[in-house]
Design an enzyme around this catalytic site. Structure first.
Site, PDB file in Angstrom:
ATOM      1  N   ASP A   7       6.667  -6.696  14.713  1.00 16.95           N
ATOM      2  CA  ASP A   7       6.400  -6.568  13.319  1.00 16.95           C
ATOM      3  C   ASP A   7       7.582  -7.513  12.553  1.00 16.95           C
ATOM      4  O   ASP A   7       8.723  -7.144  12.807  1.00 16.95           O
ATOM      5  CB  ASP A   7       6.905  -5.100  12.651  1.00 16.95           C
ATOM      6  N   GLU A  68       1.843  -9.231  13.524  1.00 12.77           N
ATOM      7  CA  GLU A  68       1.608  -8.570  12.123  1.00 12.77           C
ATOM      8  C   GLU A  68       0.945  -9.919  11.450  1.00 12.77           C
ATOM      9  O   GLU A  68       1.734 -10.917  11.106  1.00 12.77           O
ATOM     10  CB  GLU A  68       2.241  -7.820  11.487  1.00 12.77           C
ATOM     11  N   ASP A 141      10.318  -0.408  11.038  1.00 15.28           N
ATOM     12  CA  ASP A 141       9.749  -1.811  11.693  1.00 15.28           C
ATOM     13  C   ASP A 141       9.584  -1.280  12.959  1.00 15.28           C
ATOM     14  O   ASP A 141       8.492  -2.278  13.826  1.00 15.28           O
ATOM     15  CB  ASP A 141      10.737  -2.614  11.519  1.00 15.28           C
TER      16      ASP A 141
END
Length: 179
Positions: A7, A68, A141
């Site tokens: 992330d 991501e 996160d």
């Protein structure tokens, strides 16, 4: 299949490793956050992200890296930092020959919660349940990184079949034109 989920972020870059196959219980191998000081120079922050991701790659030896996909937000500075951290993660994987998959936030949310509009609390709760953890990983996160890895494990078989079918179609189409 062992997947490192990333992330991306400059201040907090979530990382999580999940192992398993679609349709079977998954196992969390590790989870954490690579942190950089907000007041450090950008080049030093990117270097710290790179060193952190390299450590995770060395320690956990994933077969895939799921990152991501950066999407446009209102704050351009935030998007730039996220995109730069994302690029570092992809570079680290590419340097080792590890395939990289990009997943949008809505794809990840839909994969783990059933809704592409789920909030962070819902994602954390489902990651906790799917990986049979005692508590949701903190900060968010870290949970998001695990969700990325889960998403990739569940989506990769279908994506691979689709790519193979498209490749077969392209070969047949080419043969048809040359015949």
């Amino acid at each position: 299949m062992r997947v490192l989920g990333v992330d991306p972020g400059l201040t907090r870059c979530g990382v999580g490793v999940v192992e398993g196959v679609a349709g079977r219980p998954l196992t969390m191998v590790g989870v954490g956050v690579v942190r950089t000081p907000a007041d450090a120079e950008l080049s030093h922050r990117l270097l710290a992200v790179e060193q952190g991701i390299e450590q995770w790659l060395d320690e956990h030896r994933p077969e895939f890296v799921a990152v991501e996909r950066v999407f446009s937000q209102h704050n351009v500075r935030t998007v730039m930092g996220t995109a730069q951290a994302s690029a570092v993660a992809m570079l680290c994987a590419a340097r080792r020959g590890i395939p990289v998959a990009l997943h949008t936030p809505s794809e990840v949310k839909a994969a783990v919660t059933g809704s592409g509009r789920a909030d962070k609390a819902q994602v954390g709760a489902m990651v906790t349940r799917l990986l049979r953890l005692a508590a949701p990983p903190k900060p968010a996160d870290a949970a998001d990184a695990l969700a990325l890895a889960i998403c990739h494990i569940w989506r990769a078989p279908a994506q691979n079949r689709l790519q193979q079918a498209l490749a077969r179609h392209a070969v047949h189409a080419t043969k048809g034109r040359t015949a």
